[in-house]
Design an enzyme around this catalytic site. Structure first.
Site, PDB file in Angstrom:
ATOM      1  N   PHE A 185     -10.326  -4.255  10.419  1.00  0.00           N
ATOM      2  CA  PHE A 185     -11.674  -3.906  10.004  1.00  0.00           C
ATOM      3  C   PHE A 185     -11.464  -4.655   7.974  1.00  0.00           C
ATOM      4  CE2 PHE A 185      -9.732   0.198  10.801  1.00  0.00           C
ATOM      5  CZ  PHE A 185      -9.474   0.947   9.158  1.00  0.00           C
ATOM      6  N   TYR A 189       1.064  -1.149  -0.039  1.00  0.00           N
ATOM      7  CA  TYR A 189      -0.108  -0.671  -0.274  1.00  0.00           C
ATOM      8  C   TYR A 189       0.911   1.184   0.057  1.00  0.00           C
ATOM      9  CZ  TYR A 189      -3.656  -3.058   0.651  1.00  0.00           C
ATOM     10  OH  TYR A 189      -4.863  -4.481   0.439  1.00  0.00           O
TER      11      TYR A 189
END
Length: 426
Positions: free
Chosen positions: A426, A139
């Site tokens: 999450f 990322y």
């Protein structure tokens, strides 16, 4: 007053992929792709059934997929959280559901999805995004920076003694429950305290269902989920969620107590919870998961060298809208600097930004002045929570300091009082 830049007029080559939204009926195709990308052990049908309540609660309007003909080749999603940032709770896009079908890797699928998602988040007025990374090498190129660390702490029972002056309040009452007996009080404690703890997010019922799950899969080799709840005359003040695993051989008991979450509103409530878990009979070691790197236990344990800590990277932060994100947070000390930002995937952020900041917020405006510091947007994301420094990036040679001491001054301004802890993937 905050001024945002215009989009970079340089054309971006059109991707080979069609990127679009989905509806509820297409979710099984998404679950199939994400599960395969993450090497999930359950079936696509079981995965769909497991995740369906979460998605039904949040909606499907933030899902994006890349399609190859009629086939879903990749996906990305984001939840709209109320997450505590420096200065208090604010909207943050919790990026999740990222996956590319194995035969479509390294073909630009994820790049197309991430570029479109950033544009959509900006159009929604969301200036910050956060994620947990399955792999740390993915990322950074999309502008995310590793911004926090969390730790798992292990203490062997013979050394689990607190300092003599640890605050204890005899008026506090601690009781042990099974989770279904006191769920409402656990939720009440967390709802009140989340705004005071950096990177906690307010949990809807579906997130509490995950945190408090007591299924065989959630238990593993441990017993049922228990809640140590500490209360005062004013109501519940804190809780510890934990499981135990009994082990015995000829050498004696080797049982483990594993704390999944410990939340306390006062120092005395926290000490009461630590006293409880450290003094359970037959327990040989206590493991406390998901702690901030400056968890109070480091200063409460009589012999801190007996803490065995396993650190791990926590949240990755992305400044979707650089001037808005920087303007909306407070700063520990006044600072003024010109920062030159490179941003390949969100070209509206690229440019030289004059930052004039204090304890209230910041004015952030485009400028033609010479920069004090030049860096990639990912480094701003890494430093945004105040746990990691820009100076470290300058020392590593991945950011460039043009004015001596500029990075250190910005680091001092970005500093926060306590390290972040999210605690829920999450």
């Amino acid at each position: 007053m905050t001024k945002t830049s215009e989009p970079d007029p340089t054309p971006v080559p059109a991707p080979d992929w069609t990127v679009r939204g989905i509806d509820r009926d297409e979710f099984p195709s998404v679950a199939r792709v994400v599960g395969e990308a993450l090497l999930a052990s359950d079936s696509p049908q079981g995965r769909t059934e497991r995740l369906r309540p979460l998605m039904d609660a949040h909606g499907y309007d933030r899902f994006l997929v890349a399609v190859d003909g009629d086939e879903v080749a990749g996906s990305v999603n984001s939840f709209r959280f109320e997450m505590t940032m420096p200065g208090g709770p604010r909207p943050v896009a919790g990026v999740s559901g990222v996956g590319v079908w194995p035969t479509h890797r390294r073909k630009g699928v994820l790049s197309a999805l991430m570029r479109r998602q950033l544009r959509d988040l900006r159009d929604r007025g969301e200036s910050l995004a956060a994620l947990w990374a399955s792999e740390g090498g993915i990322y950074g190129r999309f502008g995310y920076g590793a911004a926090s660390m969390e730790a798992e702490l292990t203490v062997a029972r013979p050394h689990a003694r607190l300092v003599p002056d640890a605050p204890r309040d005899p008026a506090l009452n601690l009781r042990l429950h099974y989770v279904d007996e006191v769920r409402d009080r656990v939720v009440e404690v967390f709802r009140k305290l989340a705004p005071t703890q950096l990177t906690r997010f307010q949990r809807a019922d579906v997130w509490w269902d995950r945190v408090l799950a007591d299924t065989p899969e959630a238990r593993g080799s441990f017993g049922g989920l228990k809640v140590a709840l500490v209360s005062s005359a004013d109501g519940p003040q804190g809780y510890a969620l934990y499981r135990t695993r009994a082990e015995y051989d000829q050498a004696g008991w080797h049982s483990e107590l594993r704390v999944h979450e410990l939340v306390a509103g006062t120092p005395a409530a926290r000490v009461a919870l630590y006293d409880h878990v450290f003094n359970r009979d037959l327990v040989a070691k206590v493991v406390v998961e998901n702690t901030a790197v400056d968890d109070p236990l480091w200063n409460l344990l009589a012999d801190r060298q007996r803490i065995s800590a396993v650190p791990t990277t926590g949240l990755w932060m992305r400044l979707v809208d650089v001037p808005a994100a920087l303007a909306e947070r407070p700063y520990a000390v006044p600072v003024e600097a010109v920062v030159e930002v490179a941003d390949r995937y969100a070209p509206w952020n690229a440019g030289r930004w004059r930052i004039k900041a204090d304890e209230v917020g910041a004015d952030v405006e485009l400028t033609d002045e010479a920069p004090d510091l030049s860096l990639d947007v990912s480094h701003l994301g890494a430093a945004f929570l105040g746990q990691h420094t820009l100076s470290a990036r300058v020392a590593a040679g991945v950011a460039t300091e043009h004015t001596l001491g500029a990075a250190a001054r910005l680091d001092a301004a970005l500093r926060v009082a306590h390290a972040p802890v999210c605690g829920v993937i999450f």
